[in-house]
Design an enzyme around this catalytic site. Structure first.
Site, PDB file in Angstrom:
ATOM      1  CB  SER A  12     -45.714 -37.575  34.698  1.00  0.00           C
ATOM      2  OG  SER A  12     -46.529 -38.377  34.391  1.00  0.00           O
ATOM      3  CD  GLU A  68      -3.031  -0.745   0.052  1.00  0.00           C
ATOM      4  OE1 GLU A  68      -3.598   0.328  -0.099  1.00  0.00           O
ATOM      5  OE2 GLU A  68      -3.634  -1.644  -0.526  1.00  0.00           O
TER       6      GLU A  68
END
Length: 777
Positions: free
Chosen positions: A467, A90
């Site tokens: 249950s 860059e």
């Protein structure tokens, strides 16, 4: 000749005047533009948008929220290999120029004059100016503003500050901002651990994140990577040997299929909602870190166990047919087939280990299918069984498996790992585990798949517990003189509308059989419905309704009528596990909690939660009540409907209760070891029958066992401590005051058909047909 001199002099003067005018115009332009530049002083204290991150108790990232994924990393913590790779491609003269590379600018001007788009002229400082304050529009005006901002940045900040902003601010695809986030997203590792080859791959992303994405465009990304490695060598950042090693290093990319992140999507969403309620929109930009109570290992096992349990159930269901049909021309080339298959599978993403594939050929003995990798696979033998009906010549067109059908496949368990056909389940499930001593949530799975159904069944699903609710009725009975040795008659009962609060009701046992007199211990172990109803009738529904609120249940969700004995009310899985935690910890009430602390991005603690000590916890029930109930629940897991628990895990300190509602619409198992309580639920979102033989013991208990096998692996067996006020007589536990036959010795022995209104006759056939099934929704 004189006229020529005069002409040349005039031309020079004209050019000079034009130059002066140009300089003046530029100066005026700069004078006008400079005051309009944005204030960049805030960059001296750079604070970008940082996402919310959610972690398990052991530091595993389980969730991330925010538009920008970013890990703010100081320049000193960024490894040189990463900064060198970026500088090489860059801005190799970054530390020499004053923010503007004039040679690069000249190239850019020539490129624009020639109408050629150039990406190589901007320095890192110019990119910071553009990315933070300007658009990406390519005009001379924007370029002038960019240069002016560049000068301001170079004047205000040091080179390292500018580089730090760039390394954290730049967009690198997949919502990743900055190289630290990109390293996690593309390679699944911290930035500090990357190699030269990986750094070069990441450094290629700023130019065009989409075009050079190593997952989506590996060829382009590879070319860019090799060029950057070459640039790093040319600039002296790496040696020739390092460059060659980087060129040949195979990269291991992270993709959705190999993402090793813990599956805790429901937990992460719960944490997000809790934090958002306190911090609002700042939640997604402030860089908050949320640490939860979750155990990452237990969470992953819970996730896999629940999915395995649901898929095992799905294996027994009728085949509903392929998800879609596409036309695969018989003469299509391999490339054309690949393109067609890729297109259709994009709309049928894999669901964990339940994969999508397209059928190339099908017969009752073999299916040949293909996935996105282009490699055909075969399904034969037992792997075809789930879709037998779809392979029949008589199958309906929408059911029949044929060429072009989009199907689901998975690897069968076992060392061979053969492929089998399957389908995405319609049934749902939930699993939650907490530490009963503190309430800390250890594992939570709110459904089969978060992306498929975001409804959190652990916290939001109000279902009948069946249950699994009986222990709370038995607990209330202990305070009314009942003991584990109380004999209750398991014989038919009938109740009028006045007793039930609705319509006449004749409770039945699951198997439709009655076994006569039995102890309370045996009745709970065998989950006898009629016995539970007799017990509730004896102590009074209102007494039981008040009692269950001690465990955290809502009174209005459990009307004070006899069907409450069979779990006809409503609970969430989180409520149920909290209730069973009371039995597990000796009678104390804990509140489940998820978040332990919240910090900012610098690690400063913003909030911290410390659970109460046992001495500070409120007492829900007496310690002796919890002890006797534990004895009963231990019997369930030893010889009753959950006997598979102790038999499989081979330890006695397991307690629990199965739960199956009438018509098998909900299947539960709730149980605990003194250090860990957990609940499993399986059912349809719109309640419907799970199947004639489907029960909590067959569906939900195996999920619980799979989880506990891992969670209790290194946990020593816990020996119960007998509290004061309890005595053992002839091998059975009693409250002191009931040890000498002063409690309830028996119930229902005098009249096996006792009715609630004192002698109601048995119902007629027409009345029986109107009996309310209080378990149906």
């Amino acid at each position: 000749m004189r006229w020529l001199v005069r002409g040349l002099a005039g031309l020079v003067a004209l050019i000079a005047a034009a130059g002066v005018a140009g300089v003046i115009a530029v100066a005026l332009g700069l004078a006008v533009a400079y005051p309009n530049l944005p204030d960049i002083s805030e960059l001296a204290d750079y604070r970008p948008k940082l996402p919310l991150r959610v972690y398990s108790a052991d530091g595993m990232l389980i969730g991330e929220y925010g538009q920008e994924r970013r890990n703010l990393t100081p320049i000193d913590d960024i490894p040189p290999v990463m900064t060198n790779a970026v500088l090489a491609i860059e801005d190799s003269r970054f530390f020499q120029h004053n923010g503007v590379d004039y040679r690069g600018m000249l190239r850019a001007v020539l490129a624009n004059l020639g109408r050629i788009k150039s990406q190589g002229a901007s320095t890192i400082t110019m990119q910071v100016a553009r990315n933070v304050y300007l658009s990406t529009e390519k005009t001379f005006t924007r370029k002038i503003y960019e240069i002016l901002l560049t000068f301001k940045l170079e004047h205000l900040l040091t080179k390292n500050q500018i580089l730090e902003i760039y390394m954290n601010q730049i967009y690198l695809g997949n919502r990743a901002y900055g190289f630290a986030a990109a390293s996690e997203i593309y390679f699944g590792k911290p930035l500090q651990s990357i190699s030269v080859a990986e750094a070069a791959m990441l450094a290629g992303l700023p130019k065009a994140p989409s075009s050079y994405n190593p997952v989506k465009n590996p060829k382009r990304a590879r070319i860019r990577q090799l060029y950057i490695i070459e640039r790093m060598q040319e600039n002296g950042y790496i040696t020739a040997e390092q460059a060659q090693e980087a060129r040949t290093e195979p990269l291991k990319l992270r993709s959705p299929s190999n993402d090793a992140r813990t599956h805790a999507e429901y937990v992460a969403e719960m944490a997000r909602q809790l934090v958002y309620a306190q911090y609002g929109e700042e939640t997604y930009t402030r860089g908050l870190n949320v640490y939860t109570t979750l155990d990452a290992g237990q969470q992953e096992v819970a996730y896999e166990a629940l999915r395995r349990g649901i898929m095992n159930y799905e294996y027994r269901q009728r085949y509903r047919g392929p998800e879609q049909f596409i036309d695969l021309p018989a003469g299509a080339s391999a490339e054309e087939l690949d393109a067609l298959i890729d297109d259709v599978l994009a709309n049928h993403p894999d669901n964990g280990d339940v994969l999508a594939a397209v059928v190339l050929e099908a017969s009752p003995r073999k299916i040949v299918a293909m996935r996105g990798d282009g490699e055909p696979l075969e399904i034969t033998g037992a792997g075809l069984k789930p879709a037998e009906s779809g392979l029949s010549d008589k199958a309906a067109p929408n059911i029949r498996v044929r060429r072009g059908a989009v199907i689901r496949i998975l690897k069968a368990p076992g060392p061979k790992g053969a492929w089998q056909i399957t389908q995405l389940p319609e049934v749902e499930g939930a699993f939650v585990a907490i530490d009963p001593r503190t309430g800390a949530i250890q594992a939570l799975v709110g459904g089969f798949d978060f992306n498929k159904n975001k409804f959190n069944h652990v916290t939001q699903a109000w279902r009948q517990p069946g249950s699994a609710f009986k222990p709370f009725i038995y607990s209330a009975a202990l305070e009314k003189g009942f003991t584990p040795a109380t004999v209750v008659n398991d014989a038919p009962l009938f109740f009028s509308a006045g007793a039930t609060g609705s319509q006449p009701w004749e409770p039945k046992n699951y198997d439709g059989k009655y076994d006569g007199p039995m102890t309370l211990r045996t009745a709970l172990a065998r989950s006898k419905n009629v016995v539970s109803v007799r017990v509730l009738q004896a102590i009074g529904p209102k007494t039981a309704q008040d009692w269950v609120t001690r465990f955290g249940f809502d009174a209005d969700k459990h009307p004070a009528y006899l069907p409450m004995a069979l779990g006809a009310g409503s609970v969430t899985p989180l409520q149920l596990v909290t209730g069973f935690a009371v039995f597990a910890n000796g009678g104390l009430r804990v509140n489940p909690y998820l978040i332990t602390r919240v910090t900012d991005h610098k690690g400063e603690v913003l909030s911290h939660f410390q659970p109460p000590t046992p001495a500070d916890l409120p007492r829900a029930i007496d310690a002796r009540n919890a002890f006797v109930m534990d004895s009963l629940l231990q019997e369930v897991a030893r010889s009753g409907t959950a006997a598979r628990a102790q038999a499989t895990l081979k330890r006695p300190d397991l307690y629990g209760k199965t739960g199956t509602t009438n018509d098998a619409m909900d299947a539960w198992f709730a149980g605990f070891q003194p250090t860990l309580a957990a609940v499993t639920w399986i059912g349809y979102d719109t309640p419907r029958n799970l199947g004639r033989r489907e029960t909590g013991g067959g569906l939900s208990l195996p999920v619980w066992i799979d989880f506990m096998r891992y969670a209790l692996k290194d946990v020593p067996v816990t020996e119960p401590v007998v509290p004061a006020g309890v005595v053992n007589v002839s091998g059975e536990w009693y409250y002191d005051e009931y040890a000498r036959n002063t409690g309830v010795a028996s119930l229902g022995m005098e009249d096996a058909m006792a009715a609630s209104d004192g002698g109601t006759s048995a119902p007629s056939d027409s009345e029986r047909s109107q009996i309310l099934d209080l378990f149906k929704r």
